[in-house]
Design an enzyme around this catalytic site. Structure first.
Site, short mmCIF file in Angstrom:
data_model
loop_
_atom_site.label_atom_id
_atom_site.label_comp_id
_atom_site.label_asym_id
_atom_site.label_seq_id
_atom_site.Cartn_x
_atom_site.Cartn_y
_atom_site.Cartn_z
N GLY A 137 0.83 -1.20 0.00
CA GLY A 137 0.00 0.00 0.00
C GLY A 137 0.86 1.24 0.00
N LYS A 138 0.22 2.37 -0.12
CA LYS A 138 0.92 3.66 -0.17
C LYS A 138 1.85 3.85 1.03
CE LYS A 138 -0.19 6.09 -3.81
NZ LYS A 138 -1.19 5.30 -4.46
N ARG A 139 1.45 3.36 2.16
CA ARG A 139 2.22 3.63 3.36
C ARG A 139 3.48 2.78 3.46
NH1 ARG A 139 -1.12 2.11 7.15
NH2 ARG A 139 0.37 2.25 8.85
N ASP A 140 3.40 1.54 3.04
CA ASP A 140 4.56 0.69 3.23
C ASP A 140 5.39 0.45 1.98
OD1 ASP A 140 2.35 -2.09 3.95
OD2 ASP A 140 2.49 -0.82 2.24
N ALA A 150 4.81 1.76 -1.36
CA ALA A 150 4.30 2.06 -2.69
C ALA A 150 4.43 3.56 -2.94
CB ALA A 150 2.85 1.63 -2.83
#
Ligand code: GLU
Length: 472
Positions: free
Chosen positions: A247-250, A252
């Site tokens: 996801g964007k947080r980890d 991406a």
């Protein structure tokens, strides 16, 4: 076999993330490893999704990592142009060929009509297939209506994937997909096949999301009468927990953010290469040369690759440690009031900092005492005086001062230790070393006193010890 040609074909729909760059890296490695060519092609046929500045960003990201291409939008090449929006005439030429062969037809239906069929299929719990509604008579294509592919043969397809082995899909995967949209731009499904053919691409390296469309591509290769290239599918990248897609947080996130945070491109390349692949040797620290020597698409794994932030940090620290002290300071954009002290503490930073951002933070945090004289707290300065030792700190500091005076300029921490330790051992380590360290750092946590003395140098050390003695 003909010369290997691979390509990276991003759509300019935003920044480059880990998954995109990993695909580019694998395609590039494979081409280089085999003495082949690597092409950069920009697939900008979805004008609605295009994000301004993406192309420059893609180019900058790849260059930062050291991935270079032999042909591309910025450098040209024998198959120019490399921007799909500049190749519309070519797609039209191939569309006309398909019409001529009877493998394409203009879509005469209204959206409302198609929607009705879709709903009907849904109600009957069967997949909606356009090919079941082909028009009776073919109109002439005016270039304004979408042009559809007429699947020549509805059959089961089987194909080889270098990483996944033999794959196959049934008839339900085949349909009359759009070749050219109403706006005159081709779809990805059509354009990439024409371009890969003309650019003589031998190996298509791309993400897992394209597997389900592969039968469509295969039927188009058949219709055009062209040979299939080799396929190599990259596994998806899973988030930290290893269960769901990144996801964007980890991770991406924009690859260039890693540059801002002080990751080295060598480390990033090393880490990305291990997302779904590993060398036979099992080693984890791999240079570009190591990768070029050992990379192989056949060793790419099928299962999702976990994005392990800790591993990235570890690899980055290892790469940072290979730098000379001067390079470390320059590449890390490190600056401090006393450059000579900065160079001396590089070994400490190399031990502790996993990114240059961390190194910079340390210079303003726990290592700040090396560049700024501390303000002392008497209570802390004498805090390690044991029972019956009240008032002894001052004497210890004076003794230490005397020992420091006898040091030679530029003494390293080991030399300082050799001079101070006998005294500390005699009088009590805590009673001597704690106030010495605190007098020099003014902090409860800092490098050890020997390192502090060595980095600060004789003159500054004596000034700080004197200041501490004065307040006692
Ligand atoms: N333009 C496609 C994408 O960005 C490329 C897929 C491919 O490599 O064929 O996902």
């Amino acid at each position: 076999m003909s010369k290997v040609v691979t390509r990276f074909a991003p759509s300019p729909t935003g920044f480059m993330h880990v998954g995109g760059v990993r695909t580019a890296l694998f395609a590039w490695l494979y081409a280089r490893k085999n003495g082949g060519k690597f092409i950069l092609r920009i697939e900008d046929t979805d004008k609605a999704r295009e994000v301004e500045g993406s192309i420059a960003h893609i180019i900058e990201s790849l260059k930062w990592l050291g991935i270079e291409w032999d042909e591309g939008p910025d450098i040209g090449g024998p198959h120019a142009p490399y921007l799909q929006s500049d190749r519309l005439a070519t797609y039209k030429e191939y569309a006309l060929k398909l019409i001529e062969k009877g493998y394409a037809y203009p879509d005469p239906f209204t959206e409302a009509q198609v929607e009705e069929w879709r709903k009907q299929a849904e109600a009957e719990k069967r997949p909606f297939l356009f090919r079941e509604h082909r028009p009776e008579t073919m109109e002439e294509w005016d270039g304004k209506r979408p042009l559809r592919f007429k699947v020549p043969e509805v059959k089961r397809y089987e194909w080889e994937d270098l990483a996944w082995g033999t794959l196959s899909a049934g008839e339900e995967a085949l349909d009359d997909f759009i070749l050219i949209k109403g706006d005159g731009y081709p779809t990805y499904n059509f354009a990439h096949i024409v371009d890969d053919l003309l650019m003589e691409v031998t190996h298509i390296v791309r993400g897992q999301e394209f597997i389900s469309s592969t039968p469509k591509f295969l039927s188009l290769y058949d219709a055009l009468g062209i040979a299939r290239p080799h396929f190599a599918t990259m596994p998806i990248i899973l988030g930290e927990a290893g269960t769901k897609k990144l996801g964007k947080r980890d991770g991406a996130k924009d690859i260039l953010e890693y540059r801002e945070e002080g990751y080295l491109p060598e480390a990033m390349m090393n880490f990305l290469a291990l997302l779904g692949w590993h060398p036979e040797s099992g080693s984890e620290i791999l240079s570009r040369e190591d990768l070029l020597a050992s990379f192989d698409l056949a060793r790419v794994q099928k299962g999702g690759a976990r994005f392990d932030e800790e591993k990235l940090l570890h690899i980055n620290r290892e790469w940072m440690r290979t730098l000379s002290s001067d390079d470390y300071v320059t590449m890390g954009n490190l600056s401090a009031a006393h450059p000579e002290r900065l160079t001396k503490i590089v070994p400490i930073l190399k031990e502790r900092a996993q990114t240059f951002k961390e190194a910079r933070e340390m210079l303003h945090g726990e290592l700040r005492c090396l560049f700024e004289a501390p303000t002392l707290d008497i209570g802390l300065l004498t805090g390690k005086e044991g029972e019956g030792e009240t008032g002894t700190t001052k004497g210890h500091l004076e003794a230490v001062k005397g020992l420091v005076e006898g040091l030679h300029e530029g003494a390293d921490p080991e030399a300082v230790k050799a001079v101070l330790m006998p005294y500390a051992d005699e009088k009590g380590r805590a009673a001597v070393l704690w106030p010495t360290r605190y007098a020099l750092s003014g902090a409860e946590r800092s490098p050890d006193p020997f390192t502090l003395i060595s980095v600060l140098g004789k003159e500054e050390t004596l000034l700080r010890l004197t200041a501490a003695i004065d307040i006692l």
